[in-house]
Design a protein around this motif. Structure first.
Motif, short mmCIF file in Angstrom:
data_model
loop_
_atom_site.label_atom_id
_atom_site.label_comp_id
_atom_site.label_asym_id
_atom_site.label_seq_id
_atom_site.Cartn_x
_atom_site.Cartn_y
_atom_site.Cartn_z
N VAL A 36 1.02 -1.43 0.04
CA VAL A 36 0.08 -0.03 0.02
C VAL A 36 0.93 1.30 0.02
O VAL A 36 1.92 1.35 0.60
CB VAL A 36 -0.89 0.15 1.25
N LEU A 37 0.38 2.26 -0.73
CA LEU A 37 1.03 3.56 -0.67
C LEU A 37 0.48 4.42 0.38
O LEU A 37 -0.75 5.03 0.22
CB LEU A 37 0.87 4.22 -2.14
N PRO A 38 1.15 4.59 1.38
CA PRO A 38 0.63 5.52 2.52
C PRO A 38 0.64 7.02 2.15
O PRO A 38 1.83 7.58 1.58
CB PRO A 38 1.39 5.13 3.83
N LEU A 39 -0.51 8.06 2.52
CA LEU A 39 -0.46 9.30 2.43
C LEU A 39 -1.14 9.83 3.61
O LEU A 39 -2.11 9.40 4.15
CB LEU A 39 -0.96 9.88 1.17
N VAL A 40 -0.21 10.96 4.17
CA VAL A 40 -0.87 11.38 5.36
C VAL A 40 -1.25 12.93 5.03
O VAL A 40 -0.31 13.65 4.58
CB VAL A 40 0.18 11.38 6.35
N VAL A 41 -2.39 13.23 5.34
CA VAL A 41 -2.71 14.81 5.25
C VAL A 41 -2.90 15.21 6.30
O VAL A 41 -3.25 14.70 7.50
CB VAL A 41 -4.18 14.71 4.51
N ALA A 87 1.35 -5.46 -8.13
CA ALA A 87 0.18 -6.05 -7.30
C ALA A 87 -1.09 -4.94 -7.47
O ALA A 87 -0.90 -4.38 -8.38
CB ALA A 87 0.63 -6.34 -5.96
N ARG A 88 -1.88 -5.13 -6.53
CA ARG A 88 -3.14 -4.30 -6.56
C ARG A 88 -2.37 -2.94 -6.30
O ARG A 88 -1.62 -2.76 -5.48
CB ARG A 88 -4.20 -4.62 -5.65
N ILE A 89 -3.10 -1.90 -6.81
CA ILE A 89 -2.58 -0.55 -6.53
C ILE A 89 -3.41 0.03 -5.57
O ILE A 89 -4.41 0.41 -5.63
CB ILE A 89 -2.69 0.50 -7.71
N ARG A 90 -2.94 -0.08 -4.30
CA ARG A 90 -3.72 0.56 -3.26
C ARG A 90 -3.08 1.62 -2.54
O ARG A 90 -1.72 1.77 -2.33
CB ARG A 90 -3.65 -0.41 -1.90
N VAL A 121 3.75 11.89 1.43
CA VAL A 121 3.41 10.31 0.77
C VAL A 121 5.06 9.63 1.23
O VAL A 121 6.12 10.25 1.27
CB VAL A 121 3.61 10.70 -0.70
N PHE A 122 4.63 8.41 1.29
CA PHE A 122 5.95 7.49 1.88
C PHE A 122 5.94 6.48 0.80
O PHE A 122 4.93 6.07 -0.01
CB PHE A 122 5.48 6.83 3.26
#
Length: 248
Positions: A36-41, A87-90, A121-122
């Protein structure tokens, strides 16, 4: 909100058919380890960002990560980026304020700033392998509003058109906007990617005119079809990525 790509060469670009990373039906991508691609707002109590600014900043953050030299070739994030794209783009959007935001900022990643919004973004992480300072952040609570209606989108610039008939939380919509930006990136040539990157990834996120939505989804532009993990039904068309270079 959970859901569920440099001029440099990314992982092999996935085709939209038959094994799209966004298709609702199971496919070969589901057999691969899932990332998973983590994003923090950043959402401070006294000054939350406008919704549209947050969506646009999240979309640019995804593009910045894809274009970062650390994400390609032998870069330190390249392996994780390849595994994620195969893989799945999450993407998962979480919120932070105060000390939470400062702790998130100390982790490897990139912070992208909009008009007032800030999104960090991480590099991708395993679904069950989040750093503790990100895992503890809340997914809910990303409901944002626009104090005033956004101005019309510049037709000469990229626009991510959101489905006008779907209700989504701001976090969910941020993830979807990121998906749309990523699909557009995959479809561009190296020169077109470089031009977009060098311009600072200008883009707009707008709700489509309901009368235009069917035409947008059938006009050959990249379309995000949600896998249905959260909030909306599987197969729902959420975003059309309208980049001038992709108009036929």
């Amino acid at each position: 909100m959970s859901n569920d790509p440099t001029t440099p060469a990314p992982a092999p670009v996935p085709s939209a058919v038959p094994d799209s990373p966004f298709r609702p039906e199971p496919g070969d991508r589901d057999l691969a380890p899932q990332f998973v691609l983590p994003l923090v707002v950043r959402i401070e109590r006294a000054a939350p960002p406008p919704r549209t600014d947050a969506l646009e900043t999240a979309a640019r953050a995804v593009l910045v990560m894809l274009a970062d030299e650390r994400s390609t070739g032998d870069g330190e994030w390249a392996r994780a980026m390849r595994d994620w794209q195969n893989a799945r783009i999450r993407k998962v959007v979480r919120r932070a304020r105060g000390a939470e935001w400062r702790r998130a900022g100390a982790l490897p990643g990139v912070t992208v700033t909009g008009k007032t919004a800030e999104v960090r973004v991480f590099p991708p992480v395993p679904l069950d392998g989040w750093p503790k300072d990100l895992a503890r952040l809340q997914v809910s609570g990303t409901d944002l509003d626009d104090p005033e209606p956004p101005v019309g989108a510049d037709p000469a610039a990229p626009v991510l058109w959101m489905n006008p008939g779907l209700e989504m939380s701001a976090g969910k919509a941020m993830a979807q906007a990121g998906h749309g930006a990523q699909l557009a990136w995959w479809e561009l040539s190296d020169d077109e990617r470089a031009a977009w990157r060098d311009a600072g990834f200008p883009l707009s996120v707008r709700a489509a005119d309901p009368a235009r939505w069917t035409g947008l989804t059938t006009g050959g532009l990249p379309v995000v079809r949600d896998a249905g993990f959260t909030e909306i039904a599987p197969g729902s068309c959420t975003v059309v990525a309208d980049h001038p270079a992709l108009r036929r």
